[in-house]
Design an enzyme around this catalytic site. Structure first.
Site, PDB file in Angstrom:
ATOM      1  N   CYS A  42       0.839  -1.324   0.047  1.00  0.00           N
ATOM      2  CA  CYS A  42      -0.104   0.154   0.223  1.00  0.00           C
ATOM      3  C   CYS A  42       0.923   1.218   0.030  1.00  0.00           C
ATOM      4  O   CYS A  42       0.663   2.144  -0.652  1.00  0.00           O
ATOM      5  CB  CYS A  42      -0.843  -0.024   1.364  1.00  0.00           C
ATOM      6  SG  CYS A  42      -1.903   1.455   1.542  1.00  0.00           S
ATOM      7  N   CYS A  47      -1.309   1.759  -3.057  1.00  0.00           N
ATOM      8  CA  CYS A  47      -2.130   2.675  -3.027  1.00  0.00           C
ATOM      9  C   CYS A  47      -1.742   4.271  -3.048  1.00  0.00           C
ATOM     10  O   CYS A  47      -2.462   4.982  -3.785  1.00  0.00           O
ATOM     11  CB  CYS A  47      -3.076   2.552  -1.820  1.00  0.00           C
ATOM     12  SG  CYS A  47      -3.579   0.940  -1.206  1.00  0.00           S
ATOM     13  N   LYS A  50       0.051   5.186  -6.153  1.00  0.00           N
ATOM     14  CA  LYS A  50      -0.732   5.273  -7.229  1.00  0.00           C
ATOM     15  C   LYS A  50      -1.715   6.448  -7.105  1.00  0.00           C
ATOM     16  O   LYS A  50      -1.880   7.316  -8.080  1.00  0.00           O
ATOM     17  CB  LYS A  50      -1.505   3.817  -7.071  1.00  0.00           C
ATOM     18  CG  LYS A  50      -2.656   3.602  -8.244  1.00  0.00           C
ATOM     19  CD  LYS A  50      -3.908   4.518  -7.721  1.00  0.00           C
ATOM     20  CE  LYS A  50      -4.715   3.985  -6.515  1.00  0.00           C
ATOM     21  NZ  LYS A  50      -5.315   2.498  -6.321  1.00  0.00           N
ATOM     22  N   TYR A 177      -8.740  -3.969 -11.371  1.00  0.00           N
ATOM     23  CA  TYR A 177      -8.434  -2.589 -10.795  1.00  0.00           C
ATOM     24  C   TYR A 177      -7.107  -2.042 -11.269  1.00  0.00           C
ATOM     25  O   TYR A 177      -7.048  -0.755 -11.663  1.00  0.00           O
ATOM     26  CB  TYR A 177      -8.081  -2.581  -9.378  1.00  0.00           C
ATOM     27  CG  TYR A 177      -9.301  -2.808  -8.255  1.00  0.00           C
ATOM     28  CD1 TYR A 177      -9.781  -1.886  -7.325  1.00  0.00           C
ATOM     29  CD2 TYR A 177      -9.948  -4.117  -8.078  1.00  0.00           C
ATOM     30  CE1 TYR A 177     -10.799  -1.985  -6.505  1.00  0.00           C
ATOM     31  CE2 TYR A 177     -10.942  -4.203  -7.265  1.00  0.00           C
ATOM     32  CZ  TYR A 177     -11.343  -3.140  -6.445  1.00  0.00           C
ATOM     33  OH  TYR A 177     -12.036  -3.378  -5.652  1.00  0.00           O
ATOM     34  N   GLU A 181      -6.716   1.330 -13.516  1.00  0.00           N
ATOM     35  CA  GLU A 181      -6.346   2.613 -12.864  1.00  0.00           C
ATOM     36  C   GLU A 181      -4.896   3.199 -13.818  1.00  0.00           C
ATOM     37  O   GLU A 181      -4.971   4.167 -13.892  1.00  0.00           O
ATOM     38  CB  GLU A 181      -6.119   2.381 -11.517  1.00  0.00           C
ATOM     39  CG  GLU A 181      -7.259   2.089 -10.652  1.00  0.00           C
ATOM     40  CD  GLU A 181      -6.996   1.995  -9.214  1.00  0.00           C
ATOM     41  OE1 GLU A 181      -5.686   1.609  -8.779  1.00  0.00           O
ATOM     42  OE2 GLU A 181      -7.910   1.856  -8.340  1.00  0.00           O
ATOM     43  N   HIS A 451     -27.753  20.967  -2.160  1.00  0.00           N
ATOM     44  CA  HIS A 451     -27.765  21.291  -3.528  1.00  0.00           C
ATOM     45  C   HIS A 451     -26.890  22.674  -3.785  1.00  0.00           C
ATOM     46  O   HIS A 451     -26.812  23.439  -2.929  1.00  0.00           O
ATOM     47  CB  HIS A 451     -29.337  21.769  -3.920  1.00  0.00           C
ATOM     48  CG  HIS A 451     -29.503  22.340  -5.161  1.00  0.00           C
ATOM     49  ND1 HIS A 451     -29.590  21.541  -6.335  1.00  0.00           N
ATOM     50  CD2 HIS A 451     -29.886  23.676  -5.766  1.00  0.00           C
ATOM     51  CE1 HIS A 451     -29.821  22.063  -7.348  1.00  0.00           C
ATOM     52  NE2 HIS A 451     -29.903  23.256  -7.023  1.00  0.00           N
ATOM     53  N   GLU A 456     -26.478  14.533  -4.702  1.00  0.00           N
ATOM     54  CA  GLU A 456     -27.924  14.771  -4.253  1.00  0.00           C
ATOM     55  C   GLU A 456     -28.861  14.083  -5.229  1.00  0.00           C
ATOM     56  O   GLU A 456     -29.827  13.552  -4.665  1.00  0.00           O
ATOM     57  CB  GLU A 456     -28.284  16.292  -4.544  1.00  0.00           C
ATOM     58  CG  GLU A 456     -28.622  16.675  -5.814  1.00  0.00           C
ATOM     59  CD  GLU A 456     -28.861  18.007  -6.114  1.00  0.00           C
ATOM     60  OE1 GLU A 456     -29.897  18.548  -5.501  1.00  0.00           O
ATOM     61  OE2 GLU A 456     -28.249  18.984  -6.382  1.00  0.00           O
TER      62      GLU A 456
HETATM   63  P1  NDP Z   1      -7.586  -8.240 -10.731  1.00  0.00           P
HETATM   64  O1  NDP Z   1      -7.779  -9.713 -10.236  1.00  0.00           O
HETATM   65  O2  NDP Z   1      -8.558  -7.307 -10.225  1.00  0.00           O
HETATM   66  O3  NDP Z   1      -7.594  -8.360 -12.251  1.00  0.00           O
HETATM   67  C1  NDP Z   1      -6.747  -9.148 -13.142  1.00  0.00           C
HETATM   68  C2  NDP Z   1      -7.087  -9.016 -14.382  1.00  0.00           C
HETATM   69  O4  NDP Z   1      -6.083  -9.697 -15.332  1.00  0.00           O
HETATM   70  C3  NDP Z   1      -8.515  -9.423 -14.717  1.00  0.00           C
HETATM   71  O5  NDP Z   1      -9.195  -8.634 -15.794  1.00  0.00           O
HETATM   72  C4  NDP Z   1      -8.159 -10.779 -15.513  1.00  0.00           C
HETATM   73  O6  NDP Z   1      -9.113 -11.055 -16.370  1.00  0.00           O
HETATM   74  C5  NDP Z   1      -6.886 -10.589 -16.071  1.00  0.00           C
HETATM   75  N1  NDP Z   1      -6.043 -11.633 -16.416  1.00  0.00           N
HETATM   76  C6  NDP Z   1      -5.627 -12.606 -15.235  1.00  0.00           C
HETATM   77  N2  NDP Z   1      -4.888 -13.523 -16.096  1.00  0.00           N
HETATM   78  C7  NDP Z   1      -4.700 -13.202 -17.489  1.00  0.00           C
HETATM   79  C8  NDP Z   1      -3.887 -13.697 -18.203  1.00  0.00           C
HETATM   80  N3  NDP Z   1      -3.144 -14.697 -18.340  1.00  0.00           N
HETATM   81  N4  NDP Z   1      -4.002 -12.969 -19.511  1.00  0.00           N
HETATM   82  C9  NDP Z   1      -4.808 -12.000 -19.624  1.00  0.00           C
HETATM   83  N5  NDP Z   1      -5.335 -11.269 -18.670  1.00  0.00           N
HETATM   84  C10 NDP Z   1      -5.405 -12.012 -17.391  1.00  0.00           C
HETATM   85  O7  NDP Z   1      -6.107  -8.171 -10.368  1.00  0.00           O
HETATM   86  P2  NDP Z   1      -5.193  -6.594 -10.305  1.00  0.00           P
HETATM   87  O8  NDP Z   1      -4.028  -7.044 -10.403  1.00  0.00           O
HETATM   88  O9  NDP Z   1      -5.901  -5.467 -11.058  1.00  0.00           O
HETATM   89  O10 NDP Z   1      -5.540  -6.027  -8.718  1.00  0.00           O
HETATM   90  C11 NDP Z   1      -5.505  -7.062  -7.861  1.00  0.00           C
HETATM   91  C12 NDP Z   1      -6.114  -6.776  -6.401  1.00  0.00           C
HETATM   92  O11 NDP Z   1      -5.459  -5.500  -5.940  1.00  0.00           O
HETATM   93  C13 NDP Z   1      -7.428  -6.430  -6.725  1.00  0.00           C
HETATM   94  O12 NDP Z   1      -8.432  -7.448  -6.746  1.00  0.00           O
HETATM   95  C14 NDP Z   1      -8.166  -5.437  -5.621  1.00  0.00           C
HETATM   96  O13 NDP Z   1      -8.597  -6.032  -4.557  1.00  0.00           O
HETATM   97  C15 NDP Z   1      -6.620  -4.667  -5.372  1.00  0.00           C
HETATM   98  N6  NDP Z   1      -6.562  -3.348  -5.688  1.00  0.00           N
HETATM   99  C16 NDP Z   1      -7.357  -2.328  -5.202  1.00  0.00           C
HETATM  100  C17 NDP Z   1      -7.397  -1.091  -5.622  1.00  0.00           C
HETATM  101  C18 NDP Z   1      -8.296  -0.272  -4.883  1.00  0.00           C
HETATM  102  O14 NDP Z   1      -8.951  -0.520  -4.049  1.00  0.00           O
HETATM  103  N7  NDP Z   1      -8.423   1.021  -5.804  1.00  0.00           N
HETATM  104  C19 NDP Z   1      -6.312  -0.549  -6.417  1.00  0.00           C
HETATM  105  C20 NDP Z   1      -5.412  -1.635  -7.154  1.00  0.00           C
HETATM  106  C21 NDP Z   1      -5.553  -2.998  -6.556  1.00  0.00           C
HETATM  107  P3  NDP Z   1     -10.570 -11.926 -16.034  1.00  0.00           P
HETATM  108  O15 NDP Z   1     -11.339 -10.757 -15.222  1.00  0.00           O
HETATM  109  O16 NDP Z   1     -10.813 -12.506 -17.310  1.00  0.00           O
HETATM  110  O17 NDP Z   1     -10.130 -12.973 -14.911  1.00  0.00           O
END
Ligand code: NDP
Length: 468
Positions: A42, A47, A50, A177, A181, A451, A456
């Site tokens: 984080c 976080c 970022k 995410y 982002e 408002h 709202e």
């Molecule tokens: P996520 O699990 O959210 O997303 C992973 C993405 O990668 C999905 O779209 C997935 O597709 C895709 N993917 C996985 N494997 C492959 C592959 N072999 N080839 C192509 N695409 C692939 O992981 P993140 O890394 O984005 O984030 C991890 C965690 O970190 C999140 O779950 C969240 O909880 C936390 N986080 C929170 C934030 C916040 O609160 N703002 C900010 C950043 C992270 P598919 O959908 O098809 O599985």
């Protein structure tokens, strides 16, 4: 048996530091080992940096909008090394605060890798052994690269904060995410961004209408989003065409532009490729299996509702357990662990109705069930409105926001709230209090609107747009 300490925490991220600090403040003797920097994902590579980059990336549009509001202002140019330097100074400052808090609570800190030797023994990298009545594993997670040839040519979110220069173009792979982002952040900072997502819409699992609007606006803002697309093949541009004229890499530490062939057959070279394809729990080589701790299929530490592992003296919290990968959740799990183990008050961390925000541009704030999940569960009413917000509309922008409530027909409770708008993260934090308390649609209706604001609309939507 006498132990060296009551608690040994492995991992100095948000969850581990909080658990160590609070248990030490309550009188326990506590040690903590961290192999890298205090603060974990984080603070050091997630976080916090970022969000600073999100702030930086918002200024491009602000300069333009300022002129519509009467300011005589020229477009500025963005200097990555200025932001990077200031950002890393800030991370150093925050890391210092984490250390000070641990020192102030009397936690003994080891700047070392630590592994588990047995149910009550931790082994430090220099061979020192420390015994503890309880061991808390809070080692977090790391970005996972897809299993494909040359995947190591890609960066991960860890690398973004350390880049020497901004790439001119980048391909971001993933639709979660992190991918979404960073697509917005880098687009806002002037990088030409292409995003590949293998599924039919980014941000899988979130409300369809909300993620559809985020995707539309991202595209409108300049992100070249390709759905149903993945990398078929990738290699260094110079390896593909050894005789061709190869531009020198813009990036120190990288070996030059990366040529990518997509699953739709298109080909092009990017200055950089970034994988945001999920994260893996940090359990490799920790000695947990040998100590009797169960490890799940994704490499996560398997825990019960109280964060206890199969070995009664070993607990685990945060991303390493692969429950909900969010900092505030790891902190809650750490606090519940302290209540359970040191205060004689068995406490389960509450994983219900967790609000969260995705810091895309526009931002999404969300809590509870998506329309699709709610519909599968019970009869619902959907209240939603999408409109051009005053601030952006005045500046001539086409941006739209979404305010949406998913309501149970039977109980009238708000089952889900989904906001796509600037500052949606701030709004969902507050709407989340009401929804966590079990607010009904009528409770929202009884609340007088503030408002003129965007939010709202949450208390002025009279008729459902759909029932199901
Ligand atoms: P996520 O699990 O959210 O997303 C992973 C993405 O990668 C999905 O779209 C997935 O597709 C895709 N993917 C996985 N494997 C492959 C592959 N072999 N080839 C192509 N695409 C692939 O992981 P993140 O890394 O984005 O984030 C991890 C965690 O970190 C999140 O779950 C969240 O909880 C936390 N986080 C929170 C934030 C916040 O609160 N703002 C900010 C950043 C992270 P598919 O959908 O098809 O599985």
């Amino acid at each position: 048996m006498a132990f060296d300490c009551d608690l040994f925490v492995i991992g100095g991220g948000s969850g581990g530091v909080r658990a160590a600090r609070v248990s030490a403040s309550g009188g326990a003797s506590v040690a903590l080992a961290e192999e890298y920097r205090m603060g974990g994902t984080c603070v050091i590579r997630g976080c916090v940096p970022k969000k600073l980059m999100v702030f930086a990336s918002g200024y491009r549009d602000m300069f333009e909008d300022a002129r519509a509001y009467g300011w005589d202002i020229a477009d500025g140019t963005f200097n990555w090394s200025t932001l990077k330097g200031r950002m890393h100074n800030e991370l150093d400052r925050l890391e210092g605060i984490y250390r000070k808090l641990l020192d102030g609570s009397g936690v003994e800190v080891f700047d070392s890798r630590a592994t588990v030797k047995d149910a009550h023994t931790v082994l430090l990298a220099d061979g020192t052994e420390k015994t503890a009545k309880h061991i808390l594993v809070a080692t977090g997670g790391r970005p996972a690269l897809p299993d494909m040839p040359n995947a190591d040519l890609g960066m991960t979110s860890n690398d973004i904060f350390l880049m020497d220069e901004m790439p001119k173009s980048i391909l971001i792979v993933g639709g979660g995410y992190i991918a979404s982002e960073f697509a917005c952040i880098l687009n806002g900072l002037g990088v030409e961004v292409t995003q590949f997502y293998r599924g039919d819409q980014i941000l899988r699992g979130f409300d369809d209408e909300a993620r559809g609007l985020v995707a539309d606006q991202m595209t409108q803002n300049g992100v070249d989003l390709h759905l149903g697309t993945n990398i078929a093949e990738m290699m260094l541009e110079k390896d593909r065409d050894p005789d061709g004229a190869v531009p020198t890499s813009q990036q120190s530490g990288r070996q030059g532009p990366v040529w990518v062939k997509a699953t739709d057959g298109t080909e092009r070279a990017y200055d950089a490729v970034m994988f945001a394809t999920g994260r893996s729990p940090n359990t490799d080589g920790l000695g947990l299996s040998d100590a009797g701790v169960e490890i799940g299929l994704r490499g996560e530490v398997v825990v019960d509702d109280y964060s206890q592992t199969a070995v009664p003296s070993i607990y685990a919290i945060g991303d390493v357990t692969n429950r909900v990968q969010l900092t505030p959740v790891a902190i809650r799990e750490g606090m519940a662990f302290v209540e359970t183990v040191f205060n004689g008050n068995p406490t389960k961390p509450d994983h219900e109705l967790i609000p969260s925000a995705i810091f895309t541009q526009p931002e999404m704030g969300t809590i509870g069930l998506s329309e699709e999940d709610a519909r599968a569960q019970e009869a619902i009413e959907v209240y939603a409105t999408s409109f051009k917000p005053m601030q952006q509309a005045f500046a001539g922008r086409e941006d739209r926001v979404l305010m949406k409530l998913v309501v149970s027909q039977a109980t009238r409770k708000v089952l889900g709230c989904h906001i796509v708008a600037d500052h949606a993260g701030e709004m969902i934090q507050l709407a989340g209090v009401a929804i966590k308390m079990g607010a009904t649609k009528e409770d929202f209706d009884r609340t007088v609107a503030v408002h003129p604001t965007v939010s709202e609309e949450l208390v002025t939507m009279k008729e459902p747009v759909r029932t199901a």
